[in-house]
Design an enzyme around this catalytic site. Structure first.
Site, PDB file in Angstrom:
ATOM      1  CE  LYS A  57      -4.164  -1.687  -0.036  1.00 57.03           C
ATOM      2  NZ  LYS A  57      -5.194  -1.609  -1.027  1.00 57.03           N
ATOM      3  CD  GLU A 101     -10.071   4.141   0.767  1.00 59.75           C
ATOM      4  OE1 GLU A 101      -9.984   5.039   0.723  1.00 59.75           O
ATOM      5  OE2 GLU A 101      -9.039   3.473   0.271  1.00 59.75           O
ATOM      6  CB  SER A 143      -0.258  -8.169  -0.714  1.00 57.32           C
ATOM      7  OG  SER A 143      -1.027  -8.580   0.084  1.00 57.32           O
TER       8      SER A 143
END
Lengths: 267, 396
Positions: free
Chosen positions: B91, B113, B378
């Site tokens: 991210k 968010e 991830s």
């Protein structure tokens, strides 16, 4: 001329602004909605009904809660369709439907417009469908001769505002502030300048909504040159405070509607 | 070239995507797109971003040959270690990119968010480092199940705002962030964390995540001298998977996207819009959506907060329609056992999201036996320890 356009013309001649009352259909139940509409038609010039959508991104917490209550009572587009047919048995009031894109798409844009137009709806507002994506809906509303009411906001650039005014029919829904729906203490100062701006561009009737929640707000909008005021969350706040007392709810809505309508008189 | 740099065309991925948002946001989306198109060619923007990616985020992340896991699953498995990036997940690639973009656009505040909290932590990190104000919306349910990340965000100076509306998860947090942005659009940038939402977000987030696949390609060629036979990644909104796949879209490499099967696709308790959804509009984009027959968005379930979302990036909807990527799912149970498998064979605690990709190795078609497979890991699993321990009934 559409029923909505005729209404604005009538009111102009009478030196009045339009009171447009918004309710979420099915909040707190479809039968109560029918009773509320029945009372509001005494005061409001146009009734706007929302078909609930689970994720209403243009709405604040008041209407989101109304939506949740309506969905809990299984309010579907068909429920709203049958409400409209019942309203049409008792009133000729101009009716506007507000709903979100996905509700239209699921049924199919053409089918949706055809069914609601046939039931007696006069106009449609889709808050998450900007000009760029409105092509199919525009064709359908033209074919079935109902108004497609577009929105403009304080952030809308001049050239875009002109295009929106040209495409919108019935009236232009002017969003008074940058933000979502919901009652506010003060009317946004940007409302007045925005009304003037639109009036310089176009002859389309202008109704102001978002945050319009008191008779003073309505009076000041009409005084600033708007043709109508849209009140929604303030009605829903009354519904929410009287969920267990329908008689009191209907009385409160009646007197609040009356005070809002009185604020639309120009003299 | 069939795919790379071809889409979106006028904001659409072959009919998916678009801009289904309130009028108030249209000028902001245009401003964002114009600024992005200008800055992505700007040398000083590129070198600022690359500098941070290298010296702050710690890129390139390793491509690790998982020898023990390979034996277990009878394939030659490499893991792309996004779990080793700063903040513990991919991210950060997008968060840093968009935060620099926001700053150069003159915005002083970020809203975002978060579901699992990994995006929220990444945004809070970027905001702290670049001196921007930061408010994060997070569903009340997610705040409970990912509370370590709530503490992290608060320690980084961000305000975490609980969302108590609707199903109180990622979807509802996006609703609130969009509402906040609508009200504060002049000063605020909405730093969306996945390849979802209205154009240009699916494009911008993808572009900032492309580095995962670019590095992977270079690394696998260096290690093995050939491209992998297959690449596997989990799909929630789909930023990790699109970032990993993108560089390989025009190559002959089979691509597998793994959605959250929850309690099983036939129970209705899952988060697999590509497998069980239909075309609809959510959060400004036309894509595959889990919805009822009237168009109401359905509640979802996944043990992984980051995959617990009823829609998916529009580019994935296109890649599925064009059959370029194969989408499948694994259940909560399978993900949990993959979590344990990777922990015990390789000493790596994966995020529950990433555990879905690892779990899929056991479900891959037989033709991949002894073949070369890359799994995009991830993120790391520290945030999920409480959930996993509870699910497995492990006592302290």
């Amino acid at each position: 001329m559409s029923r909505i356009s005729i209404k604005f013309e009538e009111l102009r001649q009478k030196q009045e602004g339009a009171l447009i009352a918004f309710l979420t259909a099915g909040d707190p139940s479809p039968t109560t909605t029918l009773k509320l509409v029945n009372i509001l038609t005494k005061h409001a010039d146009i009734i706007e009904l929302g078909i609930p959508f689970s994720d209403p991104i243009a709405d604040g917490s008041t209407i989101q809660r109304a939506t949740d209550r309506a969905l809990k009572r299984s309010t579907t587009p068909d429920t709203v369709l049958s409400l409209i047919k019942q309203i049409r048995l008792m009133s000729k009031v101009p009716l506007v439907i507000l709903t979100y894109c996905n509700i239209l798409l699921k049924l199919g844009v053409a089918t949706f417009v055809k069914r609601f137009a046939t039931a007696g709806v006069d106009g449609l507002v889709v808050p998450d469908l900007p000009l760029e994506e409105a092509g199919e809906l525009l064709r359908a509303t033209k074919e079935h001769e109902i108004d497609l009411i577009l929105l403009a906001t304080p952030a809308t650039p001049h050239e875009r505002l002109e295009r929106i005014c040209n495409v919108s029919s019935g009236f232009l829904y002017l969003v008074s502030l940058l933000g979502v729906t919901g009652a506010r203490k003060e009317l946004s100062p940007s409302a007045r300048s925005l009304i003037r701006k639109v009036k310089n561009i176009s002859k389309i009737p202008v109704a102001v909504g978002f945050g319009v929640s008191k008779p003073e707000h309505v009076a000041s909008i009409i005084k600033a040159g708007a043709d109508g005021a849209i009140v929604g969350s303030a009605f829903i706040n009354i519904i929410e405070k009287n969920l267990n007392n329908e008689k009191r709810l209907l009385q409160k809505i009646d007197s609040f509607g009356k005070s809002l309508k009185a604020a639309t008189w120009r003299n | 070239m069939i795919y790379v740099d071809k889409f979106p065309v006028v904001g659409k991925f072959d009919g998916f995507g678009g801009q289904f948002v309130p009028e108030a946001l249209m000028p902001a989306l245009k401003e964002l797109e114009d600024s992005y198109q200008r800055l992505k060619r700007d040398q000083s923007f590129k070198s600022e971003l690359n500098g941070y990616l290298r010296h702050y985020v710690g890129r390139p992340t390793p491509l690790y040959f998982a020898k023990n896991l390979s034996k277990k699953v009878k394939m030659k498995v490499y893991l792309k270690r996004e779990d080793l990036a700063m903040t513990g997940a991919h991210k950060i690639n997008n968060a840093i990119g968009q935060a620099i973009l926001a700053k150069r656009m003159g915005k002083s505040r970020l809203v975002a968010e978060t579901g699992a909290g990994q995006h929220g932590v990444a945004v809070a990190t970027a905001a702290a480092m670049l001196g921007l104000k930061c408010d994060i919306y997070m569903g009340a349910v997610d705040m409970e199940r990912q509370r370590l990340n709530v503490f992290r965000m608060r320690l980084l100076g961000a305000r975490v705002i609980p969302v108590k509306m609707g199903s109180r998860i990622l979807k509802d947090a996006i609703n609130e962030a969009l509402r906040d942005w609508t009200a504060n659009v002049r000063t605020t940038h909405y730093l969306l964390g996945s390849v979802v939402g209205p154009h240009p977000y699916p494009m911008i987030v993808r572009d900032f995540q492309r580095i995962i696949g670019e590095e992977t390609k270079e690394q696998i060629l260096q290690e093995e001298g050939v491209l992998p036979d297959a690449i596997v990644a989990c799909v929630g909104g789909g930023s990790n998977s699109i970032g990993t796949f993108y560089e390989f879209l025009d190559d002959s490499v089979e691509l597998f996207g793994v959605e959250a099967g929850g309690m099983g696709l036939n129970t209705g308790k899952h988060a697999a819009p590509l497998l069980r959804g239909s075309s609809g509009v959510l959060h400004g984009s036309c894509t595959s959506v889990l919805q009822d027959r009237f168009g109401q968005i359905l509640p979802t379930h996944s043990i992984s907060a980051g995959l617990d979302y009823p829609a998916v990036g529009p580019e994935h909807s296109m890649l599925k329609a064009k059959r370029r990527v194969q989408y499948d799912s694994v259940t909560d149970k399978e993900a949990l056992s993959a979590f344990q498998l990777l922990s015990r064979t390789e000493g790596i605690l994966p995020a529950l999201e990433s555990a879905h990709a690892v779990a899929y190795l056991k479900k891959m078609p037989r033709r991949f036996r002894n073949k070369l497979v890359v799994v995009s890991l991830s993120g790391r699993g520290d945030k999920d320890i409480e959930t996993v321990v509870r699910a497995l009934g492990i006592k302290a």
